[in-house]
Design a protein around this motif. Structure first.
Motif, PDB file in Angstrom:
ATOM      1  N   GLU A  29       4.541   8.925  -2.075  1.00 34.18           N
ATOM      2  CA  GLU A  29       3.275   8.191  -1.943  1.00 34.18           C
ATOM      3  C   GLU A  29       2.331   8.530  -3.087  1.00 34.18           C
ATOM      4  OE1 GLU A  29       3.076   7.814   2.942  1.00 34.18           O
ATOM      5  OE2 GLU A  29       2.490   9.702   1.971  1.00 34.18           O
ATOM      6  N   ARG A  30       2.259   9.812  -3.454  1.00 37.15           N
ATOM      7  CA  ARG A  30       1.375  10.230  -4.557  1.00 37.15           C
ATOM      8  C   ARG A  30       1.842   9.632  -5.879  1.00 37.15           C
ATOM      9  NH1 ARG A  30       2.352  15.306  -2.396  1.00 37.15           N
ATOM     10  NH2 ARG A  30       3.212  15.986  -4.399  1.00 37.15           N
ATOM     11  N   THR A  38      -6.773   5.712   0.206  1.00 31.08           N
ATOM     12  CA  THR A  38      -6.358   5.298  -1.139  1.00 31.08           C
ATOM     13  C   THR A  38      -7.507   4.615  -1.877  1.00 31.08           C
ATOM     14  OG1 THR A  38      -4.085   5.005  -0.384  1.00 31.08           O
ATOM     15  CG2 THR A  38      -4.673   3.934  -2.445  1.00 31.08           C
ATOM     16  N   TRP A  82       0.151   4.399   0.554  1.00 28.70           N
ATOM     17  CA  TRP A  82      -0.161   5.422   1.541  1.00 28.70           C
ATOM     18  C   TRP A  82      -0.646   4.705   2.796  1.00 28.70           C
ATOM     19  CZ3 TRP A  82      -4.470   9.667   0.766  1.00 28.70           C
ATOM     20  CH2 TRP A  82      -4.275  10.698   1.688  1.00 28.70           C
ATOM     21  N   ALA A 115      -0.560  12.890   1.805  1.00 29.00           N
ATOM     22  CA  ALA A 115       0.345  11.968   1.123  1.00 29.00           C
ATOM     23  C   ALA A 115       1.594  12.712   0.654  1.00 29.00           C
ATOM     24  CB  ALA A 115      -0.355  11.325  -0.069  1.00 29.00           C
ATOM     25  N   ARG A 174      -4.869   3.300   3.755  1.00 24.11           N
ATOM     26  CA  ARG A 174      -5.488   2.356   2.816  1.00 24.11           C
ATOM     27  C   ARG A 174      -6.935   2.752   2.526  1.00 24.11           C
ATOM     28  NH1 ARG A 174      -4.850  -3.114   1.138  1.00 24.11           N
ATOM     29  NH2 ARG A 174      -6.442  -3.409  -0.435  1.00 24.11           N
ATOM     30  N   MET A 221       0.857   5.992  -5.869  1.00 20.44           N
ATOM     31  CA  MET A 221      -0.595   5.861  -6.067  1.00 20.44           C
ATOM     32  C   MET A 221      -0.967   6.131  -7.523  1.00 20.44           C
ATOM     33  SD  MET A 221      -2.478   7.355  -2.653  1.00 20.44           S
ATOM     34  CE  MET A 221      -1.726   8.975  -2.688  1.00 20.44           C
ATOM     35  N   ASP A 272       0.857  -1.183   0.000  1.00 20.47           N
ATOM     36  CA  ASP A 272       0.000   0.000   0.000  1.00 20.47           C
ATOM     37  C   ASP A 272       0.892   1.231   0.000  1.00 20.47           C
ATOM     38  OD1 ASP A 272      -2.316  -1.553   0.127  1.00 20.47           O
ATOM     39  OD2 ASP A 272      -2.252  -1.636   2.311  1.00 20.47           O
TER      40      ASP A 272
END
Length: 193
Positions: A37-38, A144, A13, A33, A141, A41, A11
């Motif tokens: 992380e971004r 996200t 984020w 985030a 999570r 994603m 995961d």
């Protein structure tokens, strides 16, 4: 036999909350985030960019070991217009309202709902609660998942419309045009005799 097993992608984020450490009064969490992380994603979601991603949650303990998570996820997503192929940005603002229960309880309620025997399930609980796994609820999570579900799979630039290139059919361009030409040719030969 040589099997290559791939691990599921982690995961991107994460913000785990230990259920045992949630005070009786509940808690509030605000998440933002990071760039890494971004980027992760965006790769998972198949979009050009996730320019920003924020979430705020209220986490409240309920009876029977259940936990209520409410809040909002807000993001700015960079995509490509499916009509013009121009880069566009979309705003996402998703409301969150989820109930979590210990794994065994969540499974039991899910089975009752699937079997249609939901007399034991409160009428306001239309969906089974999410399972609390290993005593942890991962707010990152949740954020996200909500973000991914809100992304428009066919984004369009404002005012962009798909217009098919329609041309008027040529009257001489149809499947029977050749037969008509032969017929006309035969008529011309008969008149010429």
């Amino acid at each position: 036999m040589n099997r290559s097993m791939t691990k599921p992608a982690p995961d991107p984020w994460r913000s785990p909350v230990s259920v045992a450490q949630i005070p009786d009064t509940g808690l509030h969490r605000e998440l933002e985030a990071s760039e890494a992380e971004r980027r992760a994603m965006a790769d998972l979601a198949g979009v050009r960019d996730i320019l920003s991603a924020h979430a705020d949650f209220d986490v409240e303990p309920k009876s029977g070991g259940r936990v209520q998570v409410t809040g909002h996820v807000r993001a700015r997503v960079g995509q490509t217009c499916v009509v013009t192929l121009d880069p566009i940005e979309s705003e996402i603002d998703e409301e969150i309202d989820l109930t979590f229960a210990p794994e065994a309880e969540a499974r039991r309620l899910e089975d009752l709902i699937e079997e249609g025997q939901d007399d034991e399930v409160a009428p306001e609980v239309a969906d089974p609660p999410e399972a609390i796994v290993n005593g942890i609820i991962d707010l990152g999570r949740i954020a996200t998942d909500a973000l991914f579900l809100a992304i428009d799979p066919y984004p369009r630039k404002p005012g962009a419309r798909f217009e098919a290139d329609i041309t008027a059919p040529d009257p001489e361009d149809h499947p029977f045009a050749v037969l008509k030409a032969l017929q006309d040719n035969q008529r011309g030969k008969k008149k010429g005799k």
